[in-house]
Design an enzyme around this catalytic site. Structure first.
Site, short mmCIF file in Angstrom:
data_model
loop_
_atom_site.label_atom_id
_atom_site.label_comp_id
_atom_site.label_asym_id
_atom_site.label_seq_id
_atom_site.Cartn_x
_atom_site.Cartn_y
_atom_site.Cartn_z
CG ASP A 50 60.70 -78.16 33.23
OD1 ASP A 50 60.80 -79.28 33.75
OD2 ASP A 50 59.62 -77.57 33.09
CG ASP A 76 61.46 -73.49 32.12
OD1 ASP A 76 60.78 -73.10 31.15
OD2 ASP A 76 60.95 -74.11 33.08
CG HIS A 89 55.91 -78.19 34.11
ND1 HIS A 89 56.15 -77.73 32.84
CD2 HIS A 89 55.08 -79.25 33.97
CE1 HIS A 89 55.48 -78.47 31.97
NE2 HIS A 89 54.82 -79.40 32.64
CD GLU A 96 57.57 -73.85 35.91
OE1 GLU A 96 56.35 -73.62 35.69
OE2 GLU A 96 58.23 -74.67 35.26
CG HIS A 128 54.02 -73.62 39.37
ND1 HIS A 128 53.60 -73.40 40.66
CD2 HIS A 128 53.47 -72.63 38.62
CE1 HIS A 128 52.84 -72.32 40.72
NE2 HIS A 128 52.72 -71.83 39.48
#
Length: 236
Positions: free
Chosen positions: A157, A7, A152, A9, A57
């Site tokens: 995640d 994942d 997040h 950001e 985030h």
């Protein structure tokens, strides 16, 4: 089989308009087991995050200012994912950013360093058509706690998605028992089946039923709805 749940950001939604990666999180799975060999880096994007992205985030420009640039971690990331099957939720989004960052460095696109990509969002939509299939919704559906997920985060995640992916692809366990048969007749002996004994049925007491109902209530609370055992419960 080596798999990497990944994942990112980012500062915004579109790498083509200058948005950059600010965090990468990878969780390794080998033969369907979490290994603990994870990869996690914060990255200085050399620009501010959009207001909407920052609300998601919470990684401020000040926090990221002393972190390495993407080109400083790219080779390390490439070595970590080399030849593995990559698992991403909504893969086109993350891959667009990763491919763009690699192309900025004159490297082949990120996807060329992996064996293949699984998009868990696509898989979830096939399994649960017409239902919400966000990561939070899947955590609720498969009983995976995400109570600690206030914002997040790429590594957090990825850890949640790894649990979701393993639950989503677990398949049905067989209830039958495989019995080995001596086909060669080498000393095997056939025994006649004896008569079955009387079947004893012991009903639960009132206290036991009350305790059982307490357990179901706790399960209901955990899944934020009605747990699957309710339909099998004589009290349900």
């Amino acid at each position: 089989m080596r798999q990497i749940v990944l994942d990112t950001e980012t500062t915004g939604l579109n790498p083509r308009t200058g948005d950059r990666i600010i965090e990468v999180g990878c969780v390794e799975i080998f033969n369907r087991k979490l290994t603990g060999n994870n990869f996690h880096r914060y990255i200085n994007p050399e620009r501010d995050s959009d207001e909407a992205a920052l609300a998601v985030h919470g990684l401020t420009t000040e926090f990221l200012s002393d972190k390495p640039k993407f080109h400083e971690i790219a080779h390390e990331l490439r070595e970590f994912v080399q030849g593995a099957e990559i698992i991403i939720h909504n893969a086109p989004f993350d891959l667009a950013f990763l491919n763009h960052e690699f192309e900025r460095m004159g490297l082949p696109p990120f996807i060329e360093h992996c064996s293949s990509v699984i998009d868990t969002l696509v898989h979830a939509k096939e399994l649960h058509p017409g239902k919400r299939n966000s990561l939070d919704a899947l955590c609720d559906r498969y009983g995976i706690s995400n109570a600690h997920r206030k914002l997040h985060g790429a590594l957090l995640d990825s850890e949640l998605l790894a649990d979701v992916y393993l639950a989503m692809t677990r398949g049905q366990n067989t209830l039958s028992m495989d019995v080995e048969v001596d086909a060669g007749g080498g000393g095997g002996m056939l025994l006649e089946a004896g008569p079955l004994g009387d079947i004893l049925v012991l009903s639960a007491s009132a206290d036991e039923l009350a305790a059982h109902d307490d357990v179901l209530a706790a399960l209901d609370k955990g899944v934020k709805g009605e747990c699957v055992w309710r339909k099998y419960s004589p009290q349900g």
